[in-house]
Write an enzyme that holds these catalytic residues in place. Structure first.
Site, PDB file in Angstrom:
ATOM      1  CG  ASP A  47       2.780  -4.221  -1.472  1.00  0.00           C
ATOM      2  OD1 ASP A  47       2.970  -4.381  -2.691  1.00  0.00           O
ATOM      3  OD2 ASP A  47       2.366  -3.161  -0.988  1.00  0.00           O
ATOM      4  CD  GLU A 120      11.372  -3.988   6.613  1.00  0.00           C
ATOM      5  OE1 GLU A 120      10.834  -5.067   6.927  1.00  0.00           O
ATOM      6  OE2 GLU A 120      10.886  -3.202   5.790  1.00  0.00           O
ATOM      7  CB  THR A 160       7.149   3.364   0.832  1.00  0.00           C
ATOM      8  OG1 THR A 160       7.260   2.158   0.067  1.00  0.00           O
ATOM      9  CG2 THR A 160       7.756   4.511   0.057  1.00  0.00           C
ATOM     10  CE1 TYR A 162       8.139  -1.042  12.245  1.00  0.00           C
ATOM     11  CE2 TYR A 162       9.699  -2.851  12.018  1.00  0.00           C
ATOM     12  CZ  TYR A 162       8.953  -2.002  12.821  1.00  0.00           C
ATOM     13  OH  TYR A 162       9.024  -2.120  14.176  1.00  0.00           O
ATOM     14  CG  ASN A 163      12.507   3.702   6.545  1.00  0.00           C
ATOM     15  OD1 ASN A 163      13.342   3.914   7.407  1.00  0.00           O
ATOM     16  ND2 ASN A 163      12.243   4.571   5.572  1.00  0.00           N
ATOM     17  CG  LEU A 164       6.248   6.146   5.385  1.00  0.00           C
ATOM     18  CD1 LEU A 164       7.038   7.440   5.366  1.00  0.00           C
ATOM     19  CD2 LEU A 164       5.430   5.997   4.102  1.00  0.00           C
ATOM     20  CB  SER A 165       5.309   2.338   9.939  1.00  0.00           C
ATOM     21  OG  SER A 165       4.469   1.959   8.866  1.00  0.00           O
TER      22      SER A 165
END
Length: 260
Positions: A47, A120, A160, A162-165
């Protein structure tokens, strides 16, 4: 040779052993174009390499579609790797289109840096002291002071990552939304972020910027000691990712919400 490639296809190879091994297997199978002339780029990597490839596409004079094959770890934005049937897979792939964010950052010294972001834009404190940040949306102050380690704005494609982390929400690809997510908020302690229209302009103003320095990161580009950062969707740019018909990226993003 194993099938004629559909147009001018270039091969972009991550500098990892797995990607290089895969490239060695498929290079003799087709006639490859140079990246400068290509209409489609086949990216071998993970990714992170996909983001790198998409940023390279952003700076091209003419657009190119990107078909990724996973030779990394997660490979969320990548198709499965196989040396077989590459021409047919690319010809039959379906496209997912996205618009990147644009970060417009001004530093304490007055320097201005504008950069795109596909996943992001994140703001992060540079020292042991928490950051203090004012948040305005479309010119209206919505939070006069967020005390935190940082804050980010994520696209649906990047929700899904850094935002999810950071415990942010997963956004369906079809949604016209951005995720505004705090990173370790101290005050207001219970604020968990917001969902905002992707037509919004988000402005972050650093409070006590000299005493509490903050850096802004647009995907992989870091700008240190920022004073004001504006983030908006850049609809003048469209990126196209190609996926195998059975690889439903939107469904995969939805399923992430049910993982335990």
């Amino acid at each position: 040779m194993t099938g004629k490639l559909p147009g001018k296809v270039a091969l972009a190879i991550s500098p990892t052993p797995a990607a290089r091994e895969a490239a060695a297997a498929i290079l003799p199978l087709h006639d490859w174009a140079s990246e400068a002339d290509a209409d489609i780029i086949l990216a071998l990597g993970g990714d992170g390499f996909m983001l790198q490839t998409l940023h390279a596409v952003l700076h091209r004079r003419r657009p190119a579609k990107v078909f990724g094959m996973n030779r990394g770890t997660v490979g969320f934005l990548m198709n499965e790797y196989s040396a077989d049937g590459i021409a047919e897979r690319i010809a039959n792939a379906r496209a997912f289109r996205l618009h990147p964010l644009q970060m417009d950052a001004r530093t304490i010294s007055g320097e201005r840096i504008v950069s795109p972001a596909i996943n992001e834009v994140s703001l992060l404190r540079e020292t042991r002291q928490a950051a203090k940040i004012e948040i305005a949306i479309d010119g209206r102050v919505r939070m006069s002071e967020l005390t935190c380690d940082g804050v980010l704005v994520a696209t649906p494609a990047g929700s899904t990552a850094y935002n999810l982390s950071a415990n942010g929400p997963i956004l369906p690809l079809q949604s016209d939304l951005l995720a505004l997510t705090p990173i370790s908020p101290f005050r207001p302690r219970r604020w968990r972020g917001a969902l905002i229209p992707d037509t919004s302009t988000v402005e972050f103003r650093m409070l006590e910027a000299g005493k509490r320095p903050v850096s802004a990161v647009a995907d992989q580009l870091e700008v240190r000691d920022v004073d004001v950062v504006r983030i908006s969707t850049d609809r003048s740019i469209t990126l196209e990712l190609l996926f195998d018909p059975e690889y439903a990226l939107d469904d995969r993003i939805t399923m992430e919400q049910f993982l335990t």
